[in-house]
Enzyme design. Structure first.
Site, PDB file in Angstrom:
ATOM      1  N   HIS A  66       0.869  -1.178   0.000  1.00 26.93           N
ATOM      2  CA  HIS A  66       0.000   0.000   0.000  1.00 26.93           C
ATOM      3  C   HIS A  66       0.905   1.227   0.000  1.00 26.93           C
ATOM      4  CE1 HIS A  66      -2.963   2.962   0.967  1.00 26.93           C
ATOM      5  NE2 HIS A  66      -2.576   3.125   2.210  1.00 26.93           N
TER       6      HIS A  66
ATOM      7  N   HIS B  92       1.065   5.736  -1.037  1.00 28.46           N
ATOM      8  CA  HIS B  92       0.345   6.960  -1.389  1.00 28.46           C
ATOM      9  C   HIS B  92       1.109   7.639  -2.528  1.00 28.46           C
ATOM     10  CE1 HIS B  92      -2.411   7.569   2.292  1.00 28.46           C
ATOM     11  NE2 HIS B  92      -2.080   6.317   2.190  1.00 28.46           N
TER      12      HIS B  92
ATOM     13  N   ASP C 193       0.750  -3.884 -21.400  1.00 26.89           N
ATOM     14  CA  ASP C 193       1.762  -4.913 -21.069  1.00 26.89           C
ATOM     15  C   ASP C 193       1.447  -5.591 -19.737  1.00 26.89           C
ATOM     16  OD1 ASP C 193       4.725  -3.206 -22.372  1.00 26.89           O
ATOM     17  OD2 ASP C 193       3.341  -4.631 -23.307  1.00 26.89           O
TER      18      ASP C 193
ATOM     19  N   HIS D  15      -8.552   7.677  -1.170  1.00 31.31           N
ATOM     20  CA  HIS D  15      -7.468   7.163  -0.344  1.00 31.31           C
ATOM     21  C   HIS D  15      -6.224   6.998  -1.217  1.00 31.31           C
ATOM     22  CE1 HIS D  15      -6.243   3.978   2.907  1.00 31.31           C
ATOM     23  NE2 HIS D  15      -5.279   4.832   2.635  1.00 31.31           N
TER      24      HIS D  15
ATOM     25  N   TYR E 243       8.243 -12.506 -25.061  1.00 30.64           N
ATOM     26  CA  TYR E 243       8.897 -11.406 -24.329  1.00 30.64           C
ATOM     27  C   TYR E 243       9.968 -11.967 -23.397  1.00 30.64           C
ATOM     28  CZ  TYR E 243       9.652  -7.567 -21.126  1.00 30.64           C
ATOM     29  OH  TYR E 243      10.240  -6.583 -20.384  1.00 30.64           O
TER      30      TYR E 243
HETATM   31  O1  LIG Z   1      -3.252   5.112   4.445  1.00 24.60           O
HETATM   32  C1  LIG Z   1      -2.620   5.577   5.362  1.00 24.60           C
HETATM   33  C2  LIG Z   1      -2.927   6.945   5.843  1.00 24.60           C
HETATM   34  O2  LIG Z   1      -3.922   7.517   5.009  1.00 24.60           O
HETATM   35  C3  LIG Z   1      -1.510   4.737   5.947  1.00 24.60           C
HETATM   36  O3  LIG Z   1      -1.251   3.729   4.986  1.00 24.60           O
HETATM   37  C4  LIG Z   1      -0.180   5.415   6.149  1.00 24.60           C
HETATM   38  O4  LIG Z   1      -0.305   6.513   6.975  1.00 24.60           O
HETATM   39  C5  LIG Z   1       0.787   4.406   6.766  1.00 24.60           C
HETATM   40  O5  LIG Z   1       0.275   4.048   8.060  1.00 24.60           O
HETATM   41  P1  LIG Z   1       1.135   3.007   8.940  1.00 24.60           P
HETATM   42  O6  LIG Z   1       2.431   3.718   9.287  1.00 24.60           O
HETATM   43  O7  LIG Z   1       1.368   1.778   8.094  1.00 24.60           O
HETATM   44  O8  LIG Z   1       0.259   2.730  10.139  1.00 24.60           O
END
Ligand SMILES: O=C(CO)[C@@H](O)[C@@H](O)COP(=O)(O)O
Length: 233
Positions: free
Chosen positions: A96, A98, A121, A172, A230
């Site tokens: 995950h 950002h 791709d 998000h 590929y």
């Molecule tokens: O999505 C968010 C905040 O929006 C979290 O993934 C980010 O702050 C990381 O949090 P953690 O340090 O993994 O608890």
């Protein structure tokens, strides 16, 4: 010596790839690795800057979110990772972030359209953006609900999480996964690059056309098909 040393090391190394690839700032994100035989997963501790993260900080939990090893609190997104591991048996790692451009498309609540062969791709469909969480989800077990928001959206669209290994969450940011955590990291980097390309293309030409289906299939099959030519494998 921890019985989870290898799992924690793999999780640590995957997490440290994220700032190296420019996908996270400070603590904005987390990676996890699952051990399906022992039904545990390792994840980054919450709020620990990447600059000071150590392998021994990594937290190990079971699928019911009980900490089985680790002195720090696990990521605040732990329950999201746990829901995905519990319901998608094929995935080995989750990331995950950002990352800027993917998060911009998520904030705009828009799927990323398939505009070029770089996208094709990797998948033959638009990169899905799951709808916003409703007030009940937000007020409830938010991170658990976030995992279900992803699963439900894939079921609603009849998408295979083995073919589409990335998703945006409205308002998000992105989640990606893969058979290995290395693949999940790769998918996060590809997602960010495709998101940036798509944004720039739409800015240069607001009516930019989608890639034609024949070219989508050609590029995807060339890399992933039975008769792929590929690479060197
Ligand atoms: O999505 C968010 C905040 O929006 C979290 O993934 C980010 O702050 C990381 O949090 P953690 O340090 O993994 O608890």
């Amino acid at each position: 010596m921890s019985q989870y040393q290898e799992l924690k090391q793999a999780c640590y190394e995957a997490n440290m790839q994220l700032p190296a690839l420019g996908l996270v700032l400070f603590t904005f994100g987390n990676a996890s690795v699952v051990d399906r035989e022992r039904r545990v997963f390792a994840i980054k501790p919450s709020g620990v800057p990447y600059a000071t993260l150590k392998a021994e900080d990594i937290v190990v939990l079971d699928f019911a979110n009980n900490v089985v090893e680790g002195s720090k609190r696990p990521s605040s997104d732990t329950k999201t990772h746990a829901v995905l591991y519990s319901h998608w048996e094929h995935i080995g790692g989750i990331v995950h972030t950002h990352s800027t451009y993917a998060t911009a498309w998520a904030q705009a609540q828009r799927d990323i359209p398939i505009l070029g062969t770089t996208h094709a791709d990797h998948l033959t469909v638009d990169i899905p953006c799951a709808p916003p969480m409703d007030d009940q989800m937000i007020a409830g077990d938010y991170e658990h609900q976030t995992g279900w928001q992803i699963i439900n959206e894939f079921q609603r669209r009849s998408l295979s999480p083995e073919e589409v290994e990335m998703v945006l969450l409205s308002n998000h940011a992105p989640f990606t996964w893969g058979k290995t955590v290395e693949k999940a990291v790769y998918h996060s980097a590809v997602l960010e690059e495709v998101a940036r390309m798509a944004y720039l293309s739409c800015t240069l030409r607001p009516d930019v056309p989608r890639l034609k289906e024949a070219l989508i299939q050609k590029h995807y099959e060339r890399k992933h098909g039975v008769h792929s030519y590929y690479g060197q494998s």
